[in-house]
Design a protein around this motif. Sequence first.
Motif, PDB file in Angstrom:
ATOM      1  N   SER A 121       0.847  -1.189   0.000  1.00 35.95           N
ATOM      2  CA  SER A 121       0.000   0.000   0.000  1.00 35.95           C
ATOM      3  C   SER A 121       0.885   1.242   0.000  1.00 35.95           C
ATOM      4  CB  SER A 121      -0.909  -0.003   1.229  1.00 35.95           C
ATOM      5  OG  SER A 121      -0.139  -0.020   2.409  1.00 35.95           O
ATOM      6  N   PRO A 122       0.335   2.357  -0.395  1.00 29.02           N
ATOM      7  CA  PRO A 122       1.150   3.576  -0.421  1.00 29.02           C
ATOM      8  C   PRO A 122       1.781   3.932   0.931  1.00 29.02           C
ATOM      9  CG  PRO A 122      -0.851   3.918  -1.667  1.00 29.02           C
ATOM     10  CD  PRO A 122      -0.979   2.582  -0.983  1.00 29.02           C
ATOM     11  N   ASP A 123       1.128   3.578   2.036  1.00 31.33           N
ATOM     12  CA  ASP A 123       1.710   3.888   3.348  1.00 31.33           C
ATOM     13  C   ASP A 123       2.661   2.795   3.845  1.00 31.33           C
ATOM     14  OD1 ASP A 123       0.082   1.802   4.267  1.00 31.33           O
ATOM     15  OD2 ASP A 123      -1.238   3.106   5.428  1.00 31.33           O
ATOM     16  N   GLY A 124       2.800   1.715   3.076  1.00 29.62           N
ATOM     17  CA  GLY A 124       3.730   0.653   3.427  1.00 29.62           C
ATOM     18  C   GLY A 124       3.267  -0.290   4.522  1.00 29.62           C
ATOM     19  N   ARG A 125       2.034  -0.175   4.962  1.00 28.51           N
ATOM     20  CA  ARG A 125       1.543  -0.998   6.070  1.00 28.51           C
ATOM     21  C   ARG A 125       0.823  -2.273   5.632  1.00 28.51           C
ATOM     22  NH1 ARG A 125      -0.997   3.858   9.734  1.00 28.51           N
ATOM     23  NH2 ARG A 125       0.985   4.886  10.115  1.00 28.51           N
ATOM     24  N   THR A 126       0.355  -2.304   4.389  1.00 28.13           N
ATOM     25  CA  THR A 126      -0.484  -3.408   3.926  1.00 28.13           C
ATOM     26  C   THR A 126       0.017  -3.923   2.584  1.00 28.13           C
ATOM     27  OG1 THR A 126      -2.330  -2.235   4.968  1.00 28.13           O
ATOM     28  CG2 THR A 126      -2.897  -4.094   3.581  1.00 28.13           C
ATOM     29  N   ILE A 127      -0.076  -5.224   2.387  1.00 29.66           N
ATOM     30  CA  ILE A 127       0.328  -5.867   1.138  1.00 29.66           C
ATOM     31  C   ILE A 127      -0.909  -6.455   0.480  1.00 29.66           C
ATOM     32  CG2 ILE A 127       1.676  -7.752   0.129  1.00 29.66           C
ATOM     33  CD1 ILE A 127       3.576  -7.435   2.572  1.00 29.66           C
ATOM     34  N   ALA A 128      -1.090  -6.188  -0.806  1.00 27.35           N
ATOM     35  CA  ALA A 128      -2.158  -6.804  -1.599  1.00 27.35           C
ATOM     36  C   ALA A 128      -1.533  -7.946  -2.395  1.00 27.35           C
ATOM     37  CB  ALA A 128      -2.785  -5.790  -2.539  1.00 27.35           C
ATOM     38  N   ALA A 138      -3.022  -3.725  -7.827  1.00 28.32           N
ATOM     39  CA  ALA A 138      -2.252  -2.479  -7.754  1.00 28.32           C
ATOM     40  C   ALA A 138      -3.069  -1.467  -6.951  1.00 28.32           C
ATOM     41  CB  ALA A 138      -1.958  -1.941  -9.149  1.00 28.32           C
ATOM     42  N   TRP A 139      -2.414  -0.754  -6.057  1.00 28.71           N
ATOM     43  CA  TRP A 139      -3.073   0.190  -5.159  1.00 28.71           C
ATOM     44  C   TRP A 139      -3.361   1.519  -5.837  1.00 28.71           C
ATOM     45  CZ3 TRP A 139      -4.541  -1.085  -0.278  1.00 28.71           C
ATOM     46  CH2 TRP A 139      -3.982  -2.223   0.286  1.00 28.71           C
ATOM     47  N   SER A 140      -4.465   2.142  -5.447  1.00 25.34           N
ATOM     48  CA  SER A 140      -4.720   3.536  -5.806  1.00 25.34           C
ATOM     49  C   SER A 140      -3.788   4.397  -4.951  1.00 25.34           C
ATOM     50  CB  SER A 140      -6.183   3.912  -5.557  1.00 25.34           C
ATOM     51  OG  SER A 140      -6.501   3.810  -4.170  1.00 25.34           O
ATOM     52  N   ARG A 141      -3.562   5.625  -5.355  1.00 27.98           N
ATOM     53  CA  ARG A 141      -2.593   6.458  -4.629  1.00 27.98           C
ATOM     54  C   ARG A 141      -3.007   6.761  -3.205  1.00 27.98           C
ATOM     55  NH1 ARG A 141      -2.806  12.756  -5.877  1.00 27.98           N
ATOM     56  NH2 ARG A 141      -5.063  12.997  -5.817  1.00 27.98           N
ATOM     57  N   ASP A 142      -4.321   6.786  -2.942  1.00 30.31           N
ATOM     58  CA  ASP A 142      -4.772   7.065  -1.570  1.00 30.31           C
ATOM     59  C   ASP A 142      -4.825   5.809  -0.703  1.00 30.31           C
ATOM     60  OD1 ASP A 142      -7.062   5.740  -2.464  1.00 30.31           O
ATOM     61  OD2 ASP A 142      -8.359   7.493  -2.293  1.00 30.31           O
ATOM     62  N   GLY A 143      -4.581   4.636  -1.308  1.00 31.14           N
ATOM     63  CA  GLY A 143      -4.565   3.387  -0.556  1.00 31.14           C
ATOM     64  C   GLY A 143      -5.931   2.832  -0.205  1.00 31.14           C
ATOM     65  N   ASN A 144      -6.997   3.445  -0.699  1.00 33.06           N
ATOM     66  CA  ASN A 144      -8.344   2.972  -0.391  1.00 33.06           C
ATOM     67  C   ASN A 144      -8.867   1.944  -1.379  1.00 33.06           C
ATOM     68  OD1 ASN A 144      -8.836   4.442   1.988  1.00 33.06           O
ATOM     69  ND2 ASN A 144      -9.206   6.278   0.766  1.00 33.06           N
ATOM     70  N   TYR A 145      -8.270   1.884  -2.553  1.00 32.38           N
ATOM     71  CA  TYR A 145      -8.769   0.991  -3.600  1.00 32.38           C
ATOM     72  C   TYR A 145      -7.639   0.161  -4.183  1.00 32.38           C
ATOM     73  CZ  TYR A 145     -12.897   3.843  -3.269  1.00 32.38           C
ATOM     74  OH  TYR A 145     -14.000   4.480  -2.788  1.00 32.38           O
ATOM     75  N   ILE A 146      -8.029  -0.984  -4.728  1.00 32.99           N
ATOM     76  CA  ILE A 146      -7.094  -1.865  -5.411  1.00 32.99           C
ATOM     77  C   ILE A 146      -7.715  -2.228  -6.756  1.00 32.99           C
ATOM     78  CG2 ILE A 146      -5.974  -4.126  -5.379  1.00 32.99           C
ATOM     79  CD1 ILE A 146      -6.053  -3.927  -2.279  1.00 32.99           C
TER      80      ILE A 146
END
Length: 166
Positions: free
Chosen positions: A1-8, A44-52
């Motif tokens: 994720s953009p914040d580095g906390r979550t992996i998709a 792939a993550w959206s830039r805000d990290g809310n969507y994949i």
Amino acid sequence: SPDGRTIAFTSDRGGGDNIWVMNRDGSNPRAITKETFRLLNGPAWSRDGNYIVARKHFTSARSLGAGEMWLYHRSGVGNGVQMTKARTKQKDTNEPAFSPDGRYLYFSDDATPGDTFQYSKDPNGQIYVIQRLDTKNGDIDAYVTGPGGAVRPTPSPDGKSLAFVR
């Protein structure tokens, strides 16, 4: 994720290939898609990290099948939003990547003529192109074209360049 906390990631632990997320330490894995027939990959993550965004796989007479881009909320609520439509039942569309500003979605697309997949394509002709979907107006343009084609679009962090494999 953009914040580095979550992996998709893609996992078949629920039966078919679905998109899952987990904490970066591997804890708390959870499915965000619930497909029972279509397979999903390439998150792939959206830039805000809310969507994949992910590729939804459609098969016909060929096991590799075709693909469409679908957008899912990271919470797993809802059934997703279709972003692209498969041009044929056999031509591959894959490898989604958002631009850093979130306006564009890049993806690879089999641009060879006809409706069916062909093996032994002419490597001197255009095979794959990188398409660019404008998320504001829905327009899709062939963004990188040419002999041999191009795949694996990867926008630079500042959005000024696009790396790809030719």
